[in-house]
Design an enzyme around this catalytic site. Sequence first.
Site, PDB file in Angstrom:
ATOM      1  N   GLY A   7      -5.721  -6.961   5.859  1.00 19.12           N
ATOM      2  CA  GLY A   7      -5.237  -6.231   4.692  1.00 19.12           C
ATOM      3  C   GLY A   7      -5.758  -6.886   3.433  1.00 19.12           C
ATOM      4  O   GLY A   7      -4.993  -7.404   2.625  1.00 19.12           O
ATOM      5  N   ALA A  10      -5.371  -5.999  -2.788  1.00 15.09           N
ATOM      6  CA  ALA A  10      -5.165  -6.859  -3.949  1.00 15.09           C
ATOM      7  C   ALA A  10      -4.590  -8.214  -3.542  1.00 15.09           C
ATOM      8  O   ALA A  10      -5.188  -9.267  -3.810  1.00 15.09           O
ATOM      9  CB  ALA A  10      -4.252  -6.157  -4.951  1.00 15.09           C
ATOM     10  N   ALA A 130      -1.303  -9.518  -8.032  1.00 14.73           N
ATOM     11  CA  ALA A 130      -2.748  -9.292  -7.990  1.00 14.73           C
ATOM     12  C   ALA A 130      -3.049  -7.831  -8.272  1.00 14.73           C
ATOM     13  O   ALA A 130      -2.262  -6.943  -7.933  1.00 14.73           O
ATOM     14  CB  ALA A 130      -3.314  -9.683  -6.632  1.00 14.73           C
ATOM     15  N   LYS A 185      13.394 -10.353  -1.302  1.00 16.04           N
ATOM     16  CA  LYS A 185      12.093  -9.768  -1.654  1.00 16.04           C
ATOM     17  C   LYS A 185      12.213  -8.254  -1.802  1.00 16.04           C
ATOM     18  O   LYS A 185      11.650  -7.654  -2.728  1.00 16.04           O
ATOM     19  CB  LYS A 185      11.048 -10.112  -0.592  1.00 16.04           C
ATOM     20  N   ASN A 193       9.055  -1.670  -8.307  1.00 17.77           N
ATOM     21  CA  ASN A 193       7.934  -0.833  -7.876  1.00 17.77           C
ATOM     22  C   ASN A 193       8.039   0.635  -8.273  1.00 17.77           C
ATOM     23  O   ASN A 193       7.141   1.178  -8.918  1.00 17.77           O
ATOM     24  CB  ASN A 193       7.746  -0.969  -6.362  1.00 17.77           C
ATOM     25  N   SER A 256       2.333  -2.790  -7.064  1.00 21.56           N
ATOM     26  CA  SER A 256       1.544  -2.200  -5.981  1.00 21.56           C
ATOM     27  C   SER A 256       1.776  -0.698  -5.859  1.00 21.56           C
ATOM     28  O   SER A 256       0.847   0.064  -5.586  1.00 21.56           O
ATOM     29  CB  SER A 256       1.862  -2.895  -4.659  1.00 21.56           C
TER      30      SER A 256
END
Length: 310
Positions: A7, A10, A130, A185, A193, A256
């Site tokens: 995977g 990013a 990222a 998390k 998100n 993301s």
Amino acid sequence: MEVVIIGAGALGSLFGGLLAPHARITLYTTNSEHARAIQQNGLLLTTMEGEQHSLALPVLTGPEQYDRRADLILICTKAGATGAAAVTAQQLLHPEGLVLTLQNGLGNLEQIAACVGRQRAAAGITAQGATLQAPGQVRHAGNGATVLAVGPGQAAAIAAVVRLFNRAGLEIRTSDDVDSLLWSKLIVNVGINALAALLRVPNGTLVEAGACRELMDELVAEAVAVARALCIDLEYEQQLDRVHQVCRQTATNRASMLQDVLRGRPTEIDVINGAVVARGQEVGVPTPVNLLFTRMIKALEATAAQRIST
């Protein structure tokens, strides 16, 4: 250490670039354009300070291209690809190796364990941010801690991962409570998100604008209530502070889910806000705000081709 990152989007590309000076890194991606760019030009990593480094990293697009066995496999795919990633990991993993998921959402660890065995499957969370700027190009957009859960019989393998991350200068800790770790998390993703994807703003805006922060706080409150009903002991204020902290640490990062929406790709809404809704239904905790956000993201996905652009 022999490391494969399945995977290499990013986050996977970021970890590949950060760990490359300290381990033998191989990237694995099904994105042929991204793979071709890395093969031809290397991985271009832009640091948080704006420095650019070109890294010559091997990249795979199929398991048959790998003639060794990995000590560590990081799975950084989208949750929808976990099953396929687990099968690939089983083919590439050393008999005494470890598969570590750093993915979003719930249910990934169980899928991986079913494929490679519980003792060889571990879970972690990371606050690293990222952004994939173009094929073969990744920007380090936020710095934060990575925390790994230590399961039964995994102390030595996890300790080796900790040493690797330490050599790379990355903040890393361990935890003995995998459920609390994964839910903490999840709650970060629940708060950030979908809201960032709907508003199309970087993470920092969510904590700076009062109207955004109020919505984020409601999303988090529902998720914490569900977790506590599942006997996962998380304090609301502590979790809310952490979500705000991650927003500040990754202020310029595109979440993301926002990156998925902008590219017209399916999101992970079902294993993030949707997971809160599903677990809430199981334990009788209402989650109307998370339900609304889940439905809104699904509506965005369904209308991607008809989107009006400026």
